[in-house]
Design a protein around this motif. Structure first.
Motif, PDB file in Angstrom:
ATOM      1  N   VAL A   1       0.841  -1.191   0.000  1.00 30.43           N
ATOM      2  CA  VAL A   1       0.000   0.000   0.000  1.00 30.43           C
ATOM      3  C   VAL A   1       0.879   1.245   0.000  1.00 30.43           C
ATOM      4  CG1 VAL A   1      -1.860  -1.144   1.246  1.00 30.43           C
ATOM      5  CG2 VAL A   1      -0.075   0.083   2.510  1.00 30.43           C
TER       6      VAL A   1
ATOM      7  N   TRP B   1      -6.721   1.292  -6.993  1.00 28.14           N
ATOM      8  CA  TRP B   1      -6.918   2.431  -6.093  1.00 28.14           C
ATOM      9  C   TRP B   1      -6.993   1.991  -4.631  1.00 28.14           C
ATOM     10  CZ3 TRP B   1     -11.278   1.954  -3.170  1.00 28.14           C
ATOM     11  CH2 TRP B   1     -12.250   1.064  -3.640  1.00 28.14           C
ATOM     12  N   HIS B   2      -7.375   0.731  -4.410  1.00 28.96           N
ATOM     13  CA  HIS B   2      -7.519   0.241  -3.036  1.00 28.96           C
ATOM     14  C   HIS B   2      -6.187   0.138  -2.314  1.00 28.96           C
ATOM     15  CE1 HIS B   2      -7.132  -3.145  -5.873  1.00 28.96           C
ATOM     16  NE2 HIS B   2      -6.306  -3.646  -4.968  1.00 28.96           N
ATOM     17  N   ARG B   3      -5.063   0.245  -3.082  1.00 23.48           N
ATOM     18  CA  ARG B   3      -3.742   0.172  -2.442  1.00 23.48           C
ATOM     19  C   ARG B   3      -3.303   1.539  -1.949  1.00 23.48           C
ATOM     20  NH1 ARG B   3      -1.461  -3.431  -7.351  1.00 23.48           N
ATOM     21  NH2 ARG B   3      -2.699  -5.271  -6.905  1.00 23.48           N
TER      22      ARG B   3
ATOM     23  N   VAL C   1      -3.900   4.472   0.779  1.00 23.48           N
ATOM     24  CA  VAL C   1      -4.521   4.830   2.057  1.00 23.48           C
ATOM     25  C   VAL C   1      -3.921   6.147   2.539  1.00 23.48           C
ATOM     26  CG1 VAL C   1      -4.951   2.435   2.705  1.00 23.48           C
ATOM     27  CG2 VAL C   1      -2.779   3.514   3.290  1.00 23.48           C
TER      28      VAL C   1
ATOM     29  N   ILE D   1      -7.909   3.516   5.985  1.00 24.60           N
ATOM     30  CA  ILE D   1      -8.736   3.662   4.801  1.00 24.60           C
ATOM     31  C   ILE D   1      -9.500   4.974   4.935  1.00 24.60           C
ATOM     32  CG2 ILE D   1     -10.755   2.740   3.616  1.00 24.60           C
ATOM     33  CD1 ILE D   1      -9.787  -0.063   4.370  1.00 24.60           C
TER      34      ILE D   1
ATOM     35  N   GLY E   1     -17.551   2.108   0.017  1.00 24.45           N
ATOM     36  CA  GLY E   1     -16.156   2.204  -0.390  1.00 24.45           C
ATOM     37  C   GLY E   1     -15.221   1.552   0.606  1.00 24.45           C
TER      38      GLY E   1
ATOM     39  N   ARG F   1     -15.402  -2.269   0.234  1.00 25.99           N
ATOM     40  CA  ARG F   1     -14.757  -2.750  -0.992  1.00 25.99           C
ATOM     41  C   ARG F   1     -13.243  -2.679  -0.915  1.00 25.99           C
ATOM     42  NH1 ARG F   1     -17.645  -0.651  -6.351  1.00 25.99           N
ATOM     43  NH2 ARG F   1     -17.012   1.369  -5.543  1.00 25.99           N
ATOM     44  N   GLN F   2     -12.718  -1.556  -0.384  1.00 24.24           N
ATOM     45  CA  GLN F   2     -11.268  -1.407  -0.298  1.00 24.24           C
ATOM     46  C   GLN F   2     -10.690  -2.426   0.658  1.00 24.24           C
ATOM     47  OE1 GLN F   2      -9.889   2.546   0.629  1.00 24.24           O
ATOM     48  NE2 GLN F   2      -7.786   2.014   0.234  1.00 24.24           N
ATOM     49  N   GLN F   3     -11.356  -2.596   1.807  1.00 28.27           N
ATOM     50  CA  GLN F   3     -10.847  -3.543   2.798  1.00 28.27           C
ATOM     51  C   GLN F   3     -10.819  -4.965   2.226  1.00 28.27           C
ATOM     52  OE1 GLN F   3     -11.450  -4.050   7.471  1.00 28.27           O
ATOM     53  NE2 GLN F   3     -13.321  -4.247   6.332  1.00 28.27           N
TER      54      GLN F   3
ATOM     55  N   LEU G   1      -7.995  -5.393  -0.272  1.00 26.45           N
ATOM     56  CA  LEU G   1      -6.686  -5.514   0.375  1.00 26.45           C
ATOM     57  C   LEU G   1      -6.521  -6.878   1.027  1.00 26.45           C
ATOM     58  CD1 LEU G   1      -6.344  -1.967   1.958  1.00 26.45           C
ATOM     59  CD2 LEU G   1      -5.074  -2.901   0.042  1.00 26.45           C
TER      60      LEU G   1
END
Length: 100
Positions: free
Chosen positions: A19, A53-55, A57, A63, A71, A74-76, A79
């Motif tokens: 990340v 994009w989830h990488r 923070v 997050i 959001g 989804r990001q969690q 990852l």
DNA sequence: GTGCTGACAAACG
DNA sequence: CCGTTTGCCAGCA
């Protein structure tokens, strides 16, 4: 080269399972001080974009979404799916922070 | 043009 | 560790 394009390049270069903070992305894109702009750019991403994009923070390794929000979830999940440990919305930067 | 807002950051207390 | 304050830059009403 467009600013957004620079940001895309840096974000796309983040290795899987790692990340990076918004500020770092901005710096590596040659846009020091554009941390907020990075957030604005990612928010505007088309749904068919394959950018990781989830990488990205914030500097605290957290997050940047409210816990429980769409959001955030989804990001969690994204990852966790890459092996990045996310606890209470926070990433263990010691082990998963990306640096060149 | 002015002022507020936002997927931010660093410095303080 | 948490909340506040200040600095940032672009987008939008």
């Amino acid at each position: 080269m467009d600013k957004a394009a620079m940001i895309y390049q840096v974000v796309a270069a983040i290795p899987k399972g790692k990340v990076c903070s918004y500020g770092e992305v901005a710096k590596r894109a040659g846009l020091s001080g554009y941390a907020r702009y990075v957030g604005h750019t990612l928010k505007n991403l088309p749904s068919d974009s394959r950018l990781p994009w989830h990488r990205v923070v914030n500097s605290q390794g957290k997050i940047s979404f409210a816990q429980g929000s769409d959001g955030f979830t989804r990001q969690q999940q994204a990852l966790l799916g890459e092996g990045v440990l996310v606890i209470d919305g926070k990433v263990n930067m010691r082990r998963f922070a990306w640096h060149i």
